[in-house]
Design a protein around this motif. Structure first.
Motif, short mmCIF file in Angstrom:
data_model
loop_
_atom_site.label_atom_id
_atom_site.label_comp_id
_atom_site.label_asym_id
_atom_site.label_seq_id
_atom_site.Cartn_x
_atom_site.Cartn_y
_atom_site.Cartn_z
N PHE A 133 55.89 -1.83 6.92
CA PHE A 133 55.76 -0.19 5.86
C PHE A 133 55.48 1.22 6.48
N TYR A 135 54.87 5.28 5.34
CA TYR A 135 53.79 6.06 4.32
C TYR A 135 54.31 7.93 4.85
N GLU A 146 52.54 11.72 -2.08
CA GLU A 146 52.27 10.89 -1.06
C GLU A 146 52.95 9.80 -1.91
N PHE A 148 54.61 5.86 -0.33
CA PHE A 148 53.84 4.83 0.46
C PHE A 148 55.01 3.38 0.16
N GLU A 149 55.53 2.43 0.97
CA GLU A 149 56.58 1.42 0.99
C GLU A 149 56.36 0.30 2.08
N GLN A 224 49.78 -3.79 -2.28
CA GLN A 224 50.22 -2.16 -1.72
C GLN A 224 49.00 -1.38 -2.02
N ASP A 225 48.58 -1.78 -3.06
CA ASP A 225 47.44 -0.24 -2.72
C ASP A 225 46.48 -0.43 -1.74
N LYS A 228 47.75 -0.14 1.64
CA LYS A 228 47.90 1.87 1.59
C LYS A 228 46.84 2.22 1.83
N SER A 229 45.66 1.54 1.21
CA SER A 229 44.38 2.27 1.43
C SER A 229 43.54 2.49 2.60
N ARG A 232 45.56 4.23 5.25
CA ARG A 232 45.47 5.91 4.98
C ARG A 232 44.28 6.43 5.37
#
Length: 284
Positions: A133, A135, A146, A148-149, A224-225, A228-229, A232
């Protein structure tokens, strides 16, 4: 889809259930002495782990087994497209046969089946090899949004044909078609999982959401969400100043849980985090 499915021996499960039932019956008759009740309780506690042990053999490390589902007719236009299209793999496989003639009658199942066959390699690949990833945290002062990948470390197409689909189930009341998706890890893949688990990689958990109307793409967005969460929140507790970019890798460490919450796909992921590089801003 393959209807042959080998799990817990029904004979063994039935015997365990009968023994457990007998123990419970004796336990609640209230005619035995206290010491005998304790003995029966021990028998109950003995049989419960046996049932659990049978159900979990072989272990997740050796064999991945997840149940996935797809909605039957949330978006009927998709089902109609699959039923009428002559471009699908299933149509080409059975073209000109009796099965292809009856295909139109069963076209409503094509959409959930195709969604499951897209979702299974995607998630199982995340359990075998994981994802890298990139970020970028949002920074209002610098006008940075923001970003994110996440990218597959190995193409999921490599494992697609090794997945076994079994025990298809249609639940009209739930408007769902589901099945079990199984994959037996190779020795190298088992070793890879053990390497991730023995190294001191942080274990993160998170829930992510994605639009139901996007089908499989919505499931990818939910995954992905979730990642990312988790990433983060983890780095917020580790880094004082917002970095320019964070890179790393994740590997799903247990069966993901996929469902619907408030009209959205919701997925719970439990994964290892391999910390990569943290790139700081050179100046404000």
């Amino acid at each position: 889809m393959d209807k042959n499915h080998s799990v817990l021996s029904r004979k063994n499960l039935s015997a365990c259930k009968k023994s457990l039932s007998a123990c419970r019956k004796n336990l609640f008759n209230a005619k035995e002495t206290i010491p005998h009740k304790k003995l029966v309780l021990l028998q109950v506690l003995f049989f419960i782990p046996m049932i659990s042990l049978f159900a979990q053999t072989p272990s997740f490390v050796e064999k991945i087994r997840i149940q996935l589902w797809g909605d039957l007719d949330v978006y009927p236009e998709y089902a109609a497209e699959f039923a009428q299209s002559e471009e699908s793999d299933e149509y080409k496989e059975y073209e000109g046969t009796e099965k292809s003639k009856s295909r139109g009658k069963n076209g409503i199942f094509d959409y959930p089946i195709n969604q499951i066959k897209d979702t299974a390699p995607f998630l199982i690949n995340g359990m075998l090899y994981g994802w890298d990833f990139i970020y970028t945290p949002s920074d209002k002062a610098r006008g940075v949004e923001e970003y994110f990948e996440f990218i597959e470390r190995e193409p999921s197409s490599l494992i697609k044909n090794q997945i076994v689909y079994s025990s298809p189930l249609v639940e009209i009341e739930k408007n769902q078609f589901s099945c079990w998706c199984e994959y037996v890890r190779t020795k190298a893949q088992i070793q890879n999982y053990k390497m991730w688990s023995t190294i001191t990689n942080p274990v993160l958990r998170a829930r992510g959401y994605g639009p139901v109307e996007l089908g499989f793409e919505g499931i990818k967005l939910a995954a992905q969400d979730a990642i990312k969460s988790a990433v983060r929140e983890y780095y917020r507790g580790k880094i004082k100043n917002k970095p320019k970019e964070i890179t790393g890798s994740v590997l799903i460490r247990s069966e993901p849980l996929l469902g619907i919450d408030a009209g959205r796909y919701a997925i719970n992921l439990d994964f290892f985090l391999e910390c990569g590089r943290i790139k700081e801003y050179s100046s404000f």
